[in-house]
Design a protein around this motif. Structure first.
Motif, mmCIF file in Angstrom:
data_model
loop_
_atom_site.group_PDB
_atom_site.id
_atom_site.type_symbol
_atom_site.label_atom_id
_atom_site.label_comp_id
_atom_site.label_asym_id
_atom_site.label_seq_id
_atom_site.Cartn_x
_atom_site.Cartn_y
_atom_site.Cartn_z
ATOM 1 N N VAL A 81 -1.392 11.178 -0.161
ATOM 2 C CA VAL A 81 -1.759 10.655 -1.481
ATOM 3 C C VAL A 81 -2.469 11.760 -2.238
ATOM 4 N N ASN A 82 -1.962 12.062 -3.424
ATOM 5 C CA ASN A 82 -2.576 13.076 -4.286
ATOM 6 C C ASN A 82 -2.797 14.396 -3.544
ATOM 7 N N THR B 139 0.847 -1.189 0.000
ATOM 8 C CA THR B 139 0.000 0.000 0.000
ATOM 9 C C THR B 139 0.882 1.238 0.000
ATOM 10 N N VAL B 140 0.332 2.372 -0.421
ATOM 11 C CA VAL B 140 1.161 3.554 -0.652
ATOM 12 C C VAL B 140 0.589 4.771 0.069
ATOM 13 N N SER B 141 1.486 5.526 0.674
ATOM 14 C CA SER B 141 1.180 6.824 1.263
ATOM 15 C C SER B 141 2.468 7.603 1.482
ATOM 16 N N LEU B 142 3.518 6.881 1.892
ATOM 17 C CA LEU B 142 4.752 7.546 2.304
ATOM 18 C C LEU B 142 5.620 7.988 1.135
ATOM 19 N N LEU B 143 5.307 7.561 -0.091
ATOM 20 C CA LEU B 143 6.097 7.962 -1.250
ATOM 21 C C LEU B 143 6.078 9.485 -1.360
ATOM 22 N N ASN B 144 7.261 10.085 -1.251
ATOM 23 C CA ASN B 144 7.340 11.534 -1.125
ATOM 24 C C ASN B 144 6.883 12.242 -2.401
ATOM 25 N N PRO B 145 6.042 13.277 -2.273
ATOM 26 C CA PRO B 145 5.533 13.963 -3.471
ATOM 27 C C PRO B 145 6.626 14.624 -4.300
ATOM 28 N N VAL C 148 -3.447 10.200 4.115
ATOM 29 C CA VAL C 148 -4.296 9.294 3.342
ATOM 30 C C VAL C 148 -3.446 8.144 2.801
ATOM 31 N N TRP C 149 -4.063 6.959 2.685
ATOM 32 C CA TRP C 149 -3.406 5.797 2.085
ATOM 33 C C TRP C 149 -4.130 5.428 0.796
ATOM 34 N N GLY C 150 -3.401 4.763 -0.097
ATOM 35 C CA GLY C 150 -4.023 4.439 -1.372
ATOM 36 C C GLY C 150 -3.432 3.217 -2.037
ATOM 37 N N HIS C 151 -3.956 2.920 -3.219
ATOM 38 C CA HIS C 151 -3.518 1.795 -4.042
ATOM 39 C C HIS C 151 -2.853 2.329 -5.311
ATOM 40 N N ALA C 152 -1.687 1.821 -5.621
ATOM 41 C CA ALA C 152 -1.073 2.118 -6.914
ATOM 42 C C ALA C 152 -1.734 1.228 -7.960
#
Length: 540
Positions: free
Chosen positions: A231-232, A62-68, A237-241
């Motif tokens: 996320v976005n 799952t994804v959230s921490l990927l830096n913008p 927030v957490w999300g799905h790639a």
């Protein structure tokens, strides 16, 4: 005159941090080569078919921490990356008749929590604001290189700048910082709330990949570590790639290649070649030697320093500290193919609903989580494990055949070191059965819905992905292994004791999770050394 080298920087490990580091280095004009042991790049953030027609994020899920900033700088969206937000954050089945939903909106969460405690519902806004105040400071610090204790004037000035950030906080916020860095998550949540369900929902983050009781000192920081993502553009927030977590790393690889990075797969490094000048390249398992002006390792510090570096290259104290580096997140991962969605007793129905698209947490209280930890310490496996179930095919129909689904099960606590001479190869199937049975207690159709499963015990995680001790963070996120002390005090700036050798993985600041920040920050220091000539100097 020495022969020409193959590249400027050779990166060991093609996980997301290695690819991120490669992209930034190549953008600076350096010639970069990535060496990956597996047949596909991405490390633990990959999407693979585990049963005919069924694909899923194999390890990271799952994804959230990927830096913008990493997303923008590496043009990941232009390479096809799309991240879909969870419509609600979490769903906790509490019993056959009751449940808690968290997320969607603050008002919606308050309405849910008010069923258990109106006072807790009223306190939620203040709690979230408290977390955001502290997380805001950490977001800034996560982009920076920690100062080395005992370093030069640059490190001294960096330490002063860090202190000034905290000085700007008012006294209440400073107390919150102290709480979040030193207390157990359970103690923190007991201070804020009175009802068990909301404490369980919020406390789950404190034990994700963390082999500890939620009441262990320092677990409040792990909780905080998991909430400073977005996320976005929406924080927390957490999300799905779309396409699974491999969509992230495939986009990174595409950008790396566009910048001229050479990527080798199926190439296992067995030794970092070191001479009096420092790291000079690597030796592969097939005997080949690849030369480089410097080496950046995207691997666990224990793997690098204890297996890939000859002992005489390191001083005795440093090597002893690395031997004591705490690894082992007690994580057990499964991917399952499903005939139908789980039908929960407390919220019946097997048609896609909001709760199926959330993080489904089977752990109704902090006491339940704590007992799972005690069980693992005593027996090796939790008798009632903590299970988070995600069903990405409910938002991404590319992962499974029509009418079918794939699910990720992230489970705690399963010790990497089993008692009584047991091996994970002996009990992995039994442990997997137990996990399936745990979900089935809440959703009676689940066991019969399972078509196939892929099991990743702590030992499997180590063998397949190089996660020493099965540690998803490349080292525990405890206070003694953070910031300037990650991985060892005096070498928190991504530079190793070996000249021309760097660390760029999650075993460095700011730690684990799919953030890209260790790779980004390490690249900045490597570029700085190329420009200054500092790389030619030996480090003590």
């Amino acid at each position: 005159m020495p022969p020409p080298v193959a590249c400027d920087v050779l990166i060991v490990g093609g996980g997301h941090n290695g690819l991120t580091c490669a992209c930034y280095l190549a953008a600076a004009g350096l010639k970069v080569r990535v060496i990956e042991r597996r047949s596909v790049v991405g490390g633990a953030a990959v999407t693979e078919e585990f049963h005919p027609g069924f694909r899923n994020s194999t390890a990271s899920y799952t994804v959230s921490l990927l830096n913008p900033q990493v997303i923008r700088d590496l043009r990941l969206a232009e390479h096809g990356l799309r991240i879909l937000e969870r419509p609600i954050a979490n769903f906790l089945p509490l019993s056959d008749t009751d449940y808690l939903k968290v997320g969607g909106s603050l008002a919606a969460t308050q309405a849910e929590v008010a069923r258990f405690s109106p006072a807790d519902a009223a306190r939620l806004p203040a709690y979230y604001a408290m977390l955001e105040r502290v997380a805001g400071v950490l977001r800034e610090l996560s982009l920076e290189t920690p100062p080395n204790v005992g370093g030069g004037i640059g490190d001294f000035l960096s330490a002063i700048r860090t202190a000034r950030r905290f000085k700007k906080l008012d006294m209440a916020a400073r107390r919150d910082v102290l709480d979040l860095f030193t207390k157990g998550a359970g103690d923190l949540l007991d201070f804020w709330f009175e009802s068990a369900p909301i404490k369980a929902a919020l406390g789950f983050d404190a034990i994700v990949g963390n082999f500890a009781s939620p009441y262990a000192p320092g677990t409040a920081y792990v909780l905080l570590h998991h909430v400073f993502g977005e996320v976005n553009g929406k924080r927390g927030v957490w999300g799905h790639a779309v396409g699974g977590m491999g969509a992230i790393t495939q986009a990174m690889a595409a950008e790396a290649r566009a910048r001229g990075v050479h990527i080798d797969t199926g190439a296992e490094v067995v030794n970092v070649c070191v001479d009096s000048r420092g790291a000079q390249g690597v030796q592969l398992k097939d005997g080949r030697v690849i030369e480089a002006r410097c080496v950046a390792a995207n691997v666990n510090p224990k793997l690098l320093y204890l297996q890939l570096i000859d002992a005489p290259a390191l001083d005795i104290d440093f090597r002893r500290r690395i031997q004591a580096w705490k690894c082992g997140s007690a994580t057990f991962r499964m991917n399952v193919a499903l005939n139908e969605l789980p039908d929960f007793n407390c919220l019946p129905g097997s048609d896609v609903a909001l709760h199926h698209q959330s993080g489904i947490i089977m752990a109704p209280s902090l006491a339940y989580m704590e007992q799972a930890y005690f069980d693992a310490r005593t027996y090796g496996c939790s008798r009632a494990p903590v299970v988070e179930l995600l069903i990405p095919s409910t938002v991404d129909d590319s992962l499974a055949p029509a009418g079918k689904h794939v699910a990720s099960l992230f489970c705690q606590h399963f010790s990497p070191d089993l008692p009584n001479g047991l091996s994970w190869d002996e009990i992995r199937e039994q442990a997997a059965d137990h996990v399936i049975d745990t979900v089935t207690r809440y959703a009676p159709n689940f066991k019969d819905a399972v078509i196939a499963r892929k099991i990743l015990s702590p030992l499997d995680l180590e063998r397949e992905f190089g996660l020493t001790g099965g540690d998803i963070f490349h080292g525990a996120l405890t206070l003694d292994q953070l910031w300037s002390a990650r991985p060892v005090l005096g070498h928190g700036d991504y530079r190793s004791p070996v000249n021309r050798l760097y660390l760029c993985g999650s075993g460095t600041h700011p730690g684990g999770g799919v953030t890209g920040l260790p790779g980004r920050n390490a690249a900045r220091e490597i570029i700085r050394d190329f420009k200054s000539g500092r790389m030619k100097e030996k480090r003590a």
